[in-house]
Each structure stands twice: as C-alpha cells, then as structure tokens.
Design an enzyme around this catalytic site. Structure first.
Site, short mmCIF file in Angstrom:
data_model
loop_
_atom_site.label_atom_id
_atom_site.label_comp_id
_atom_site.label_asym_id
_atom_site.label_seq_id
_atom_site.Cartn_x
_atom_site.Cartn_y
_atom_site.Cartn_z
N GLY A 214 1.52 1.89 0.11
CA GLY A 214 0.94 3.21 -0.12
C GLY A 214 1.32 3.86 -1.44
CB SER A 215 2.39 2.71 -4.78
OG SER A 215 1.41 1.81 -5.22
CG ASN A 216 -3.13 2.91 -5.81
OD1 ASN A 216 -3.41 3.39 -6.90
ND2 ASN A 216 -2.86 1.62 -5.64
CG LEU B 266 -13.84 -0.61 6.46
CD1 LEU B 266 -13.87 0.50 5.42
CD2 LEU B 266 -13.30 -0.09 7.79
CG HIS C 287 -10.65 -4.89 -6.69
ND1 HIS C 287 -10.26 -5.62 -5.57
CD2 HIS C 287 -10.83 -5.80 -7.68
CE1 HIS C 287 -10.24 -6.90 -5.87
NE2 HIS C 287 -10.57 -7.04 -7.13
CG ASP D 42 -12.96 -6.34 -3.59
OD1 ASP D 42 -12.50 -5.30 -3.09
OD2 ASP D 42 -12.37 -7.44 -3.49
CD GLU E 278 -3.96 -0.76 -8.64
OE1 GLU E 278 -4.00 -0.26 -7.51
OE2 GLU E 278 -3.68 -1.95 -8.85
#
Ligand code: GRF
Length: 226
Positions: A22-24, A101, A117, A153, A182
């Site tokens: 979860g760094s983004n 998904l 991405h 993607d 990112e």
C-alpha cells in the site's frame, strides 16, 4: 439561531483497492490530507486481510474492509460493491490490487475507476515489468495511470512518468526508481480525475485545461540522486 457550517468545495469520495504493502495508497492518503485536494479517501478495501496497507490506512484514520476473493469472483465483487455503496463511493483507485475484475464490475465503474501500472503502457502490460524492461534494453521506463477497462492493464492513459534506465540497473533498483515516480504521479492523476479536468473521448483522454505551472498529465521525473 442556526449557524451554517462553512463547507469547502465538495470532494469526490474515493475508495482505494489494494492487495499488499500500500505505498501508493499511502501517497494518495497523504495528498488528500490537503483540504484543497479534490478527492477524499473514504475507505480502503483489500483483497487480503493480512495486507500491510490495511494497517497504514487504519493508522491514518481511514475505514478499511477486507474481501476474500478466494470465495469466488461473483460473491467477492458483490461484497466489494456493498462496501463501496455503504461508503457512498464515487471514484475507485486500484493501487496494487492483484485481482482481475469482471467485465461487469469494470463496466459499472466505467470512467470512475483508475489504476497505476509500473510501466509506460502499452509497453509491458502484465507482471515483472522491470525485469522485462531491462531485458528489452529500453532507455526510459516508468509508470502509467489509466482508466480501467476489462482487458488487463488497458484503458485511456491519464498520466505517465518516465525514469531513465541506468547502467548496471537491477530489476529492484529500477523498480525503486519507478515506485518513487508512482508516488508523485498517482496523486496528480487522481487530482485531474476528481476535479473533472479529464474526460474520455474515443477512448483517449482529453484535458480541459493545462495548468499554468506546467503540472500536466505527462511528467518526466528524475528522483533525487540520479
Ligand atoms: C505498484 O508498483 C503498482 O504500480 C502496481 O503494484 C505495485 C503496488 O505497490 N500496480 P504498493 O502496494 O502501492 O506499494
């Protein structure tokens, strides 16, 4: 006497879907601490109950949920939709969400769900992007924020950041340089979407304005140290 509370501009209620560290997600949460940021992070949902990102979200005071995608895609997506509805979610950010998904889910969130991405799409869709970039000998690598479509993607590109590939790079070293980009790019891209400054025309992103500070949707990032 009733006193009306001062309301800021309404901020788009955003959910972040994660599967891991979860760094983004943390970068988006940090950006949204600015009251002027056009999105608020209303919840974080993980496909893994043990995801480290969930702890980071809780520490930031954000509501969290975990949905077990091993129960089958239909049940998992129904549970996910229920969480999103319960929190009045308007925008979804995928941030290291490692589940594909269904086309139905993607369609329901058409142009309201974005992903980051770790490559300059359409190059290197899929996994192991840094390794594959090194094998291909590209001189620029980077990351892409795009609207989500059913094919993995793919989807209209909102923003990209490029970083140089350096002599002697390993996938980890290159990946760390991309990840730093990112964390800069994703908050900028979400801000464009949340402020309605981007729309999709013929599956391409069109921007309503170019901000005077040059803070546009394409960013060339050279993180400190290179
Ligand atoms: C990032 O590299 C992102 O681009 C990719 O998965 C990784 C997630 O990292 N989709 P984190 O969980 O945000 O740290």
């Amino acid at each position: 006497m009733t006193r009306r509370r001062e309301q800021g501009p309404s901020r788009r209620r955003t959910a972040i879907l994660i599967s891991g560290r979860g760094s983004n997600m943390a970068a988006l949460i940090e950006a949204a601490t600015d009251p002027a940021y056009p999105a608020e992070v209303a919840m974080v949902l993980s496909s893994r109950a043990s995801a480290a990102g969930l702890d980071k979200a809780r520490a930031a005071g954000i509501g969290t949920a975990a949905v077990d995608y091993k129960q089958g895609i239909a049940a998992a997506e129904a549970a996910t939709e229920a969480h999103l509805a319960a929190h009045g979610i308007d925008l979804v950010c995928l941030a290291g969400f490692m589940r594909l998904l269904s086309p139905d889910f993607v369609q329901r969130w058409h142009d309201r769900m974005i992903n980051i991405h770790p490559s300059l799409l359409p190059s290197f869709a899929g996994l192991n992007t840094h390794h594959r970039a090194l094998d291909a000998g590209v001189k620029l690598h980077g990351c892409t924020v795009h609207y989500v479509r059913a094919q993995m993607d793919s989807g209209p590109i909102i923003a990209q950041a490029a970083v140089p590939v350096l002599a002697g790079d390993t996938p980890d070293a290159l990946g760390a340089r991309v990840l730093a980009a990112e964390h800069i790019l994703y908050p900028k891209a979400l801000a464009l979407v949340a402020a309605d400054r981007v729309r999709v025309v013929n599956e391409l992103c069109v921007f309503s304005d170019r901000p005077p500070d040059g803070d546009g949707p394409a960013v060339l990032v050279s993180p400190p140290g290179i």
